[in-house]
Write a protein that holds these residues in place. Structure first.
Motif, PDB file in Angstrom:
ATOM      1  N   VAL A 145       0.862  -1.179   0.000  1.00 50.39           N
ATOM      2  CA  VAL A 145       0.000   0.000   0.000  1.00 50.39           C
ATOM      3  C   VAL A 145       0.898   1.229   0.000  1.00 50.39           C
ATOM      4  O   VAL A 145       1.885   1.288   0.737  1.00 50.39           O
ATOM      5  CB  VAL A 145      -0.921   0.025   1.244  1.00 50.39           C
ATOM      6  N   TRP A 146       0.562   2.200  -0.838  1.00 53.30           N
ATOM      7  CA  TRP A 146       1.322   3.451  -0.897  1.00 53.30           C
ATOM      8  C   TRP A 146       0.560   4.552  -0.192  1.00 53.30           C
ATOM      9  O   TRP A 146      -0.629   4.768  -0.444  1.00 53.30           O
ATOM     10  CB  TRP A 146       1.545   3.871  -2.352  1.00 53.30           C
ATOM     11  N   HIS A 147       1.255   5.289   0.666  1.00 56.55           N
ATOM     12  CA  HIS A 147       0.612   6.409   1.367  1.00 56.55           C
ATOM     13  C   HIS A 147       0.580   7.633   0.455  1.00 56.55           C
ATOM     14  O   HIS A 147       1.617   8.106  -0.003  1.00 56.55           O
ATOM     15  CB  HIS A 147       1.363   6.744   2.652  1.00 56.55           C
ATOM     16  N   THR A 148      -0.622   8.143   0.210  1.00 58.81           N
ATOM     17  CA  THR A 148      -0.770   9.329  -0.632  1.00 58.81           C
ATOM     18  C   THR A 148      -1.548  10.431   0.075  1.00 58.81           C
ATOM     19  O   THR A 148      -2.124  11.297  -0.571  1.00 58.81           O
ATOM     20  CB  THR A 148      -1.451   8.982  -1.979  1.00 58.81           C
ATOM     21  N   GLY A 149      -1.569  10.384   1.401  1.00 60.40           N
ATOM     22  CA  GLY A 149      -2.071  11.524   2.128  1.00 60.40           C
ATOM     23  C   GLY A 149      -3.398  11.342   2.836  1.00 60.40           C
ATOM     24  O   GLY A 149      -4.102  10.355   2.650  1.00 60.40           O
ATOM     25  N   TYR A 150      -3.725  12.348   3.644  1.00 58.99           N
ATOM     26  CA  TYR A 150      -4.961  12.397   4.407  1.00 58.99           C
ATOM     27  C   TYR A 150      -5.986  13.260   3.662  1.00 58.99           C
ATOM     28  O   TYR A 150      -5.639  14.277   3.066  1.00 58.99           O
ATOM     29  CB  TYR A 150      -4.704  12.950   5.800  1.00 58.99           C
ATOM     30  N   LYS A 151      -7.238  12.841   3.732  1.00 57.50           N
ATOM     31  CA  LYS A 151      -8.285  13.492   2.947  1.00 57.50           C
ATOM     32  C   LYS A 151      -8.834  14.753   3.624  1.00 57.50           C
ATOM     33  O   LYS A 151      -8.966  14.801   4.846  1.00 57.50           O
ATOM     34  CB  LYS A 151      -9.439  12.506   2.705  1.00 57.50           C
ATOM     35  N   ASN A 152      -9.154  15.725   2.775  1.00 49.89           N
ATOM     36  CA  ASN A 152      -9.802  16.956   3.210  1.00 49.89           C
ATOM     37  C   ASN A 152     -10.955  17.262   2.265  1.00 49.89           C
ATOM     38  O   ASN A 152     -10.935  16.879   1.093  1.00 49.89           O
ATOM     39  CB  ASN A 152      -8.795  18.109   3.204  1.00 49.89           C
TER      40      ASN A 152
END
Length: 339
Positions: A145-152
Motif C-alpha cells: 500500500v502506498w501512502h498518498t495523504g490524508y483526505k480533506n
C-alpha cells in the motif's frame, strides 16, 4: 556500371536488413493503470516501478504506465485486471471493496495514525500482511500500500461543524464504509468515475469531494470550489493490485523484483506527496480558494459523529473477521503508543 553499382548497393542493403538482429521482445508485458494526472505522486511512484523493472537483469519484462484512466475508468478497469487484460491497477483501497468488503477497514475515518511516519510503520505489521492477503481470493495480488495523504473536504462553503455538512451532495467511491461516513454527516452520495469529478463540481451536479491536497491541486478541484476544509478525516492510500492470472505466469525472480520495485515506488510516492502538501497549499491559497483550518474542538465534534459509529458499522457489515482485523490493528497502535 551505374546500374550494377545501384543494384549491388541495394542487394547489400537488403542483406544487411535481413541479417540485422531483431529488436528484443520482452517475455512479459506489464501495463500499470491509475487515475491520477501525470506528475502526481502516484504517477511518480508508478514511473519508478517501471524504471526499475525495465532495467532488470533477471526479470525479462516491459512495463508501461498509463495515467489519467487511459485504459478505462475505475468502474471497468478492475474487471480487466481480474481477467488479466490489464496487469496492474494502482487505486484507493475503496475500489477493491466491491470485491473484498474487508478492505473497507482502510476507509475508516479517524481510525488510522495521524502521523504518516507511524502509519507507514503500521503498514509493515503482521496485521497489514493479514489484510493484504485477502484480495488474492478474488484474483488480485496486493504486495503493498502506498501512502498518498490524508483526505480533506472541498466545497463551496466552509465546513466548521457537523451541521455544515448536511445536504451537501458529494462524490463517493464504491465503499459502503464511505457511504456510511457521509450519511452520518447528512450528506448525499453520488458515485462516479474519478475523471468525471471536475466537470461535476464545475456544473454543480455535486457540491463537494474529499481527497489529499496534492491530488486536489493536480486535478484542479480548487478551481471550481471556494473552500478546502482541513478535516484530515481519513487516508486515501493506494493499493498496488496485480492480476493474479498475470502474477501466476511469472517466475519467482520476477515476483521478488516486482515486490522490491513496489517498495521503492512507495518511497518515491510518499516523498513526493509530503513535499507537495505545503507547496500546493500555497498555490491553492494564491488562486483565491480559502483554506479552512479547524481547531481541536471542531475536529473532535466531527470525529464524535463518525467514530466509533463507522467502525461498528464496518464490523456489522463484514462479521467476525472484521472485528479480528480491527483488534489486530488496534493492538499495533497500542504497541506504538497511539491512543
Amino acid at each position: 556500371m551505374k546500374t550494377f553499382t545501384a543494384l549491388g548497393l541495394a542487394t547489400c542493403l537488403a542483406g544487411a536488413v535481413a541479417f540485422a538482429p531483431a529488436a528484443h521482445a520482452a517475455e512479459f508485458t506489464m501495463k500499470i493503470s491509475h487515475s491520477a494526472a501525470p506528475g502526481d505522486p502516484r504517477d511518480q511512484g508508478a514511473q519508478k516501478v517501471a524504471e526499475l523493472l525495465n532495467n532488470s537483469k533477471t526479470c525479462d519484462i516491459k512495463v508501461q504506465v498509463f495515467p489519467s484512466d487511459q485504459l478505462g475508468g475505475s468502474e471497468t478497469i478492475w474487471e480487466q485486471v481480474q481477467l488479466g487484460g490489464v496487469e496492474v491497477m494502482i487505486a484507493p483501497a475503496a475500489n477493491l471493496v466491491p470485491y473484498e468488503p474487508l478492505m473497507g477497514i482502510l476507509d475508516l475515518p479517524y481510525f488510522w495514525p495521524a502521523s504518516p511516519e507511524q502509519l507507514l510503520e503500521v503498514y509493515q505489521s503482521e496485521a497489514m500482511d493479514d489484510l493484504l492477503k485477502l484480495p488474492e481470493a478474488h484474483g488480485f495480488i496486493v504486495p503493498g500500500v502506498w501512502h498518498t495523504g490524508y483526505k480533506n473536504w472541498t466545497s463551496n462553503k466552509a465546513l466548521h461543524t457537523p451541521e455544515d455538512f448536511k445536504g451537501l451532495i458529494v462524490r463517493v467511491m464504491p465503499s459502503k464504509i464511505l457511504h456510511k461516513q457521509n450519511e452520518l454527516l447528512g450528506m448525499q452520495n453520488v458515485s462516479m468515475n474519478f475523471g468525471d469529478t471536475y466537470s461535476a463540481l464545475q456544473s454543480g451536479t455535486i457540491g463537494g469531494q474529499d481527497n489529499p491536497i496534492p491530488l486536489i491541486y493536480n486535478m484542479k478541484f480548487h478551481e471550481v470550489q471556494k473552500y478546502i476544509t482541513m478535516t484530515n478525516h481519513g487516508i486515501l492510500d493506494q493499493v498496488f493490485a496485480i492480476s493474479k492470472i498475470f502474477w501466476d505466469k511469472l517466475p519467482e525472480a520476477c515476483h521478488t523484483e516486482i515486490r522490491d520495485a513496489i517498495n521503492e515506488g512507495g518511497k518515491v510516492t510518499y516523498a513526493a506527496n509530503e513535499k507537495l502538501i505545503t507547496e500546493d497549499l500555497e498555490k491553492i491559497k494564491a488562486s483565491g480558494t480559502t483554506i479552512v483550518e479547524l481547531g481541536p474542538e471542531e475536529i473532535a465534534a466531527i470525529k464524535n459523529v463518525l467514530e466509533p459509529a463507522v467502525r461498528d458499522y464496518y464490523v456489522e457489515l463484514v462479521g467476525p473477521k472484521g472485528q479480528e482485523l480491527v483488534d489486530g490493528f488496534e493492538a499495533e497502535f497500542k504497541k506504538m503508543g497511539i491512543n
